[in-house]
Design a protein around this motif. Structure first.
Motif, PDB file in Angstrom:
ATOM      1  N   LEU A  14       1.088  -1.167   0.259  1.00  0.00           N
ATOM      2  CA  LEU A  14      -0.077   0.098  -0.347  1.00  0.00           C
ATOM      3  C   LEU A  14       1.011   0.943   0.100  1.00  0.00           C
ATOM      4  O   LEU A  14       1.424   1.417   0.882  1.00  0.00           O
ATOM      5  N   ARG A  15       0.496   2.266  -1.179  1.00  0.00           N
ATOM      6  CA  ARG A  15       1.649   3.809  -1.040  1.00  0.00           C
ATOM      7  C   ARG A  15       0.141   4.416  -0.904  1.00  0.00           C
ATOM      8  O   ARG A  15      -0.242   4.602  -1.668  1.00  0.00           O
ATOM      9  N   PHE A  16       0.251   5.689  -0.566  1.00  0.00           N
ATOM     10  CA  PHE A  16       0.277   7.040  -0.315  1.00  0.00           C
ATOM     11  C   PHE A  16       0.731   7.699  -1.587  1.00  0.00           C
ATOM     12  O   PHE A  16       1.879   8.103  -1.383  1.00  0.00           O
ATOM     13  N   GLN A 202      -9.479  18.552   2.451  1.00  0.00           N
ATOM     14  CA  GLN A 202      -8.449  18.072   3.202  1.00  0.00           C
ATOM     15  C   GLN A 202      -8.371  16.816   3.768  1.00  0.00           C
ATOM     16  O   GLN A 202      -9.050  16.081   4.569  1.00  0.00           O
ATOM     17  N   PRO A 203      -7.292  16.344   3.915  1.00  0.00           N
ATOM     18  CA  PRO A 203      -6.659  15.122   3.813  1.00  0.00           C
ATOM     19  C   PRO A 203      -6.919  14.075   4.745  1.00  0.00           C
ATOM     20  O   PRO A 203      -6.945  13.212   5.454  1.00  0.00           O
ATOM     21  N   SER A 204      -6.449  15.021   6.089  1.00  0.00           N
ATOM     22  CA  SER A 204      -6.495  14.207   7.252  1.00  0.00           C
ATOM     23  C   SER A 204      -7.871  13.744   7.962  1.00  0.00           C
ATOM     24  O   SER A 204      -8.437  13.760   9.165  1.00  0.00           O
ATOM     25  N   ILE A 205      -8.853  14.469   7.325  1.00  0.00           N
ATOM     26  CA  ILE A 205     -10.065  13.604   7.621  1.00  0.00           C
ATOM     27  C   ILE A 205     -10.079  12.019   8.121  1.00  0.00           C
ATOM     28  O   ILE A 205     -11.569  11.855   8.421  1.00  0.00           O
ATOM     29  N   HIS A 206      -9.456  12.204   6.533  1.00  0.00           N
ATOM     30  CA  HIS A 206      -9.229  10.109   7.133  1.00  0.00           C
ATOM     31  C   HIS A 206      -8.154   9.618   7.749  1.00  0.00           C
ATOM     32  O   HIS A 206      -7.115   9.961   7.739  1.00  0.00           O
ATOM     33  N   PRO A 207      -8.609   8.941   8.930  1.00  0.00           N
ATOM     34  CA  PRO A 207      -7.694   8.530   9.439  1.00  0.00           C
ATOM     35  C   PRO A 207      -6.926   7.749   9.018  1.00  0.00           C
ATOM     36  O   PRO A 207      -5.642   7.680  10.227  1.00  0.00           O
ATOM     37  N   LEU A 208      -5.986   6.608   7.538  1.00  0.00           N
ATOM     38  CA  LEU A 208      -5.891   6.210   7.453  1.00  0.00           C
ATOM     39  C   LEU A 208      -5.196   6.053   6.516  1.00  0.00           C
ATOM     40  O   LEU A 208      -3.658   6.514   5.823  1.00  0.00           O
ATOM     41  N   ILE A 209      -5.718   8.513   5.844  1.00  0.00           N
ATOM     42  CA  ILE A 209      -4.191   9.146   5.416  1.00  0.00           C
ATOM     43  C   ILE A 209      -3.850   9.843   6.829  1.00  0.00           C
ATOM     44  O   ILE A 209      -2.123  10.090   6.765  1.00  0.00           O
ATOM     45  N   TYR A 212      -0.316   6.542   9.221  1.00  0.00           N
ATOM     46  CA  TYR A 212       0.037   5.653   8.088  1.00  0.00           C
ATOM     47  C   TYR A 212      -0.037   3.930   8.414  1.00  0.00           C
ATOM     48  O   TYR A 212      -0.143   3.270   7.481  1.00  0.00           O
ATOM     49  N   GLU A 213       0.705   3.481  10.061  1.00  0.00           N
ATOM     50  CA  GLU A 213       0.777   2.280  10.074  1.00  0.00           C
ATOM     51  C   GLU A 213      -0.535   1.973  10.482  1.00  0.00           C
ATOM     52  O   GLU A 213      -0.696   0.940  10.186  1.00  0.00           O
ATOM     53  N   ALA A 214      -1.975   3.027  10.701  1.00  0.00           N
ATOM     54  CA  ALA A 214      -2.431   2.271  10.880  1.00  0.00           C
ATOM     55  C   ALA A 214      -3.263   1.902   9.245  1.00  0.00           C
ATOM     56  O   ALA A 214      -4.084   0.706   9.371  1.00  0.00           O
ATOM     57  N   ALA A 215      -3.034   1.830   8.440  1.00  0.00           N
ATOM     58  CA  ALA A 215      -3.507   2.323   7.110  1.00  0.00           C
ATOM     59  C   ALA A 215      -2.516   0.992   6.454  1.00  0.00           C
ATOM     60  O   ALA A 215      -3.517   0.110   5.955  1.00  0.00           O
ATOM     61  N   GLN A 216      -1.613   0.504   7.154  1.00  0.00           N
ATOM     62  CA  GLN A 216      -0.512  -1.096   6.716  1.00  0.00           C
ATOM     63  C   GLN A 216      -1.562  -1.975   7.662  1.00  0.00           C
ATOM     64  O   GLN A 216      -1.912  -2.464   6.826  1.00  0.00           O
ATOM     65  N   ARG A 230       0.415  -8.254   6.598  1.00  0.00           N
ATOM     66  CA  ARG A 230       1.015  -6.661   6.095  1.00  0.00           C
ATOM     67  C   ARG A 230       2.097  -6.362   5.394  1.00  0.00           C
ATOM     68  O   ARG A 230       3.183  -7.743   5.542  1.00  0.00           O
ATOM     69  N   GLY A 231       2.469  -5.354   5.832  1.00  0.00           N
ATOM     70  CA  GLY A 231       3.895  -4.870   5.167  1.00  0.00           C
ATOM     71  C   GLY A 231       4.728  -4.997   6.018  1.00  0.00           C
ATOM     72  O   GLY A 231       4.641  -4.921   6.929  1.00  0.00           O
ATOM     73  N   GLU A 232       5.830  -5.082   6.187  1.00  0.00           N
ATOM     74  CA  GLU A 232       6.803  -4.794   7.436  1.00  0.00           C
ATOM     75  C   GLU A 232       7.161  -3.268   8.065  1.00  0.00           C
ATOM     76  O   GLU A 232       6.200  -1.979   7.746  1.00  0.00           O
ATOM     77  N   ARG A 233       6.898  -3.416   9.320  1.00  0.00           N
ATOM     78  CA  ARG A 233       6.194  -2.593  10.590  1.00  0.00           C
ATOM     79  C   ARG A 233       7.412  -1.440  10.591  1.00  0.00           C
ATOM     80  O   ARG A 233       8.432  -1.547  11.740  1.00  0.00           O
ATOM     81  N   THR A 234       7.943  -0.303   8.958  1.00  0.00           N
ATOM     82  CA  THR A 234       9.439   0.269   9.923  1.00  0.00           C
ATOM     83  C   THR A 234       9.307   1.204  10.644  1.00  0.00           C
ATOM     84  O   THR A 234      10.339   1.579  10.969  1.00  0.00           O
ATOM     85  N   ALA A 235       8.368   1.523  10.292  1.00  0.00           N
ATOM     86  CA  ALA A 235       7.505   3.067  11.285  1.00  0.00           C
ATOM     87  C   ALA A 235       7.999   2.220  12.593  1.00  0.00           C
ATOM     88  O   ALA A 235       8.799   3.051  13.578  1.00  0.00           O
ATOM     89  N   ALA A 236       7.356   1.044  13.626  1.00  0.00           N
ATOM     90  CA  ALA A 236       7.298   0.560  14.518  1.00  0.00           C
ATOM     91  C   ALA A 236       9.333   0.921  14.991  1.00  0.00           C
ATOM     92  O   ALA A 236       9.578   0.756  15.900  1.00  0.00           O
ATOM     93  N   ALA A 237      10.166   0.057  13.952  1.00  0.00           N
ATOM     94  CA  ALA A 237      11.006  -0.947  14.007  1.00  0.00           C
ATOM     95  C   ALA A 237      11.689   0.928  14.569  1.00  0.00           C
ATOM     96  O   ALA A 237      12.961   0.612  15.080  1.00  0.00           O
ATOM     97  N   SER A 238      11.792   2.172  13.087  1.00  0.00           N
ATOM     98  CA  SER A 238      12.618   3.450  13.493  1.00  0.00           C
ATOM     99  C   SER A 238      12.130   3.959  14.996  1.00  0.00           C
ATOM    100  O   SER A 238      13.348   3.765  15.561  1.00  0.00           O
TER     101      SER A 238
END
Length: 451
Positions: A14-16, A202-209, A212-216, A230-238
């Motif tokens: 998934l990519r935005f 206003q993109p921020s009205i959508h929680p998944l935008i 990003y981790e919630a979207a993954q 699910r893809g790798e949890r790179t944000a959490a690892a960072s």
């Protein structure tokens, strides 16, 4: 479902991507394969892409028309609110400024492009073709789930979605136009009161935008029935690495295909230019080495030519500068000595250096000696001439007392003296002059003077 239900370790991707309204034209041109980077597109499979999965064919023009309408209505609502508050100066200012775009300036833009896919090997693992069914069931089921996930999380703000089958892997493109009603509060009021309502993007009205981790997490759960993860949890690892003081993992950079290809082309171009520059420098270096070798060989050849006698240093006359030239050829010579012309062509610089050295050496060895010898010879001739003149004067004085016949005989002999002196003068460098610069009168005295 078919064999795609088997559990695999293929992650759903998934990519935005940020998107501005003015980019919709080029977006549509690429969708219809009329523009953009098409080098990676299999044109024979383009007909398989089919119609949009969400939205009409003219979705882009409808979206732009809606944004223009939002802009105009927001401007009218703002002027109406200012009119109610009797803010005449503000009305004049806003009329001069004109309508404003219905979104706040951001780095990513007010809209989003969504890309959903899986590694091409997962789609290629479908057995539909093997059983002669024709349609790829994995592609069909992935597309149906993708449409469901988009509508579930973005509703009517998903204004377009399509499936591309003419590139390396099957993938879904979607466009989200996040519409929001924003209440504009009266500035400076102690109790915020709405003065106007604006329709904004206003993109921020959508929680998944917004998250990003919630979207993954969401797509990982949504597609799990297909055996995808699910893809790798790179944000959490960072985050964990930062909190533990460890080195953070490198962030993966997801570029659009056209952008990635452009970057690769730029990289290859830079590498080719660097290679050409290295080859050019190497060629220049080799050329300079060859030039220095030719120069050294020429200097050595000149020295050998001088030693062997094939080259000599000569002067056109006594006062001319010495010049290195070819020696007279010996008819029965068996050796082919290099000539001045061939040496000069081989290396003009080397020949000039060697010739100059030998010419200076010749001048030091022989030029000064010749000048000294010439000066000594001139002094001797000058002294001899002075003695002859002195003797002649004595002869003239002595003959005055002799008989006439004897004086005439002596006078005839004296007539030959000026011619002898003239020849000596020419050999000695020209007509002799007295200290005051007047010509010698000995010719006048020897012109047949009668005693």
């Amino acid at each position: 479902m078919d064999g795609s239900q088997l559990k695999t370790d293929y992650p759903v991707v998934l990519r935005f991507e940020g998107l501005y309204p003015h980019q919709l034209g080029s977006y549509e041109a690429h969708r219809l394969r009329k523009g953009g980077d098409l080098s990676h597109v299999d044109r024979e499979r383009t007909k398989l892409n089919g119609p949009p999965l969400i939205g009409p064919e003219d979705w882009a023009s409808l979206a732009l028309a809606e944004i223009r309408e939002m802009t105009a209505k927001n401007f009218a609502a703002e002027l109406e609110a200012l009119e109610k508050r009797k803010r005449k100066k503000d009305i004049q200012r806003r009329l001069i400024e004109g309508p404003k775009q219905p979104w706040r300036p951001t780095r990513h833009g007010p809209m989003r492009e969504v890309i959903l896919t899986v590694n091409k090997d997962w789609f290629a693992g479908d057995l539909s073709n093997f059983f002669g069914e024709g349609e790829n069931h994995r592609e069909k089921e992935f597309g149906e789930l993708a449409v469901g996930w988009l509508k579930e999380n973005f509703g009517d703000d998903v204004i377009h979605a399509r499936a591309d089958r003419d590139e390396a892997a099957y993938h879904i493109h979607a466009v989200i136009m996040p519409r929001a009603n924003v209440e504009i509060a009266k500035p400076g009021a102690k109790v915020p009161t709405a003065t106007a309502t604006r329709r904004m993007l206003q993109p921020s009205i959508h929680p998944l935008i917004k998250d990003y981790e919630a979207a993954q997490d969401s797509v990982g759960h949504w597609f799990k029935d297909l055996g995808l993860v699910r893809g790798e949890r790179t944000a959490a690892a960072s985050r964990d690495a930062r909190e533990n003081g460890e080195e953070r993992p490198k962030r993966r950079y997801h570029a659009k295909t056209w952008k990635w290809r452009a970057e690769q082309e730029q990289r290859l171009l830079a590498e080719r230019q660097a290679l050409d520059l290295r080859e050019e420098k190497l060629s220049d270096r080799e050329g300079k080495v060859e030039e220095r070798e030719a120069e050294a060989e020429t200097v050595l050849a000149v020295a050998e030519g001088v030693v062997s006698g094939a080259l000599v240093v000569e002067t056109a006359d006594d006062d001319a500068a010495p010049v290195l030239t070819d020696a007279p050829k010996v008819p029965d010579a068996t050796l082919c000595e290099p000539t001045v012309e061939t040496l000069r062509k081989r290396s003009p610089r080397g020949f000039a250096r060697a010739a100059n050295a030998f010419e200076r050496a010749w001048f030091r060895l022989f030029g000064e000696a010749r000048k000294k010898a010439k000066a000594e010879a001139q002094a001797k001739v000058t002294g001899a001439m002075a003695q002859i003149e002195k003797a002649d004067a004595k002869i003239v004085e002595a003959t005055r007392h002799l008989p006439r016949e004897v004086r005439e005989t002596i006078a005839g002999i004296r007539q030959t003296i000026p011619a002898i002196l003239s020849r000596l003068e020419r050999r000695n460098g020209g007509m002799q002059r007295d200290d005051d610069g007047s010509r010698d009168e000995r010719k006048d005295r020897g012109d047949g003077e009668k005693f």
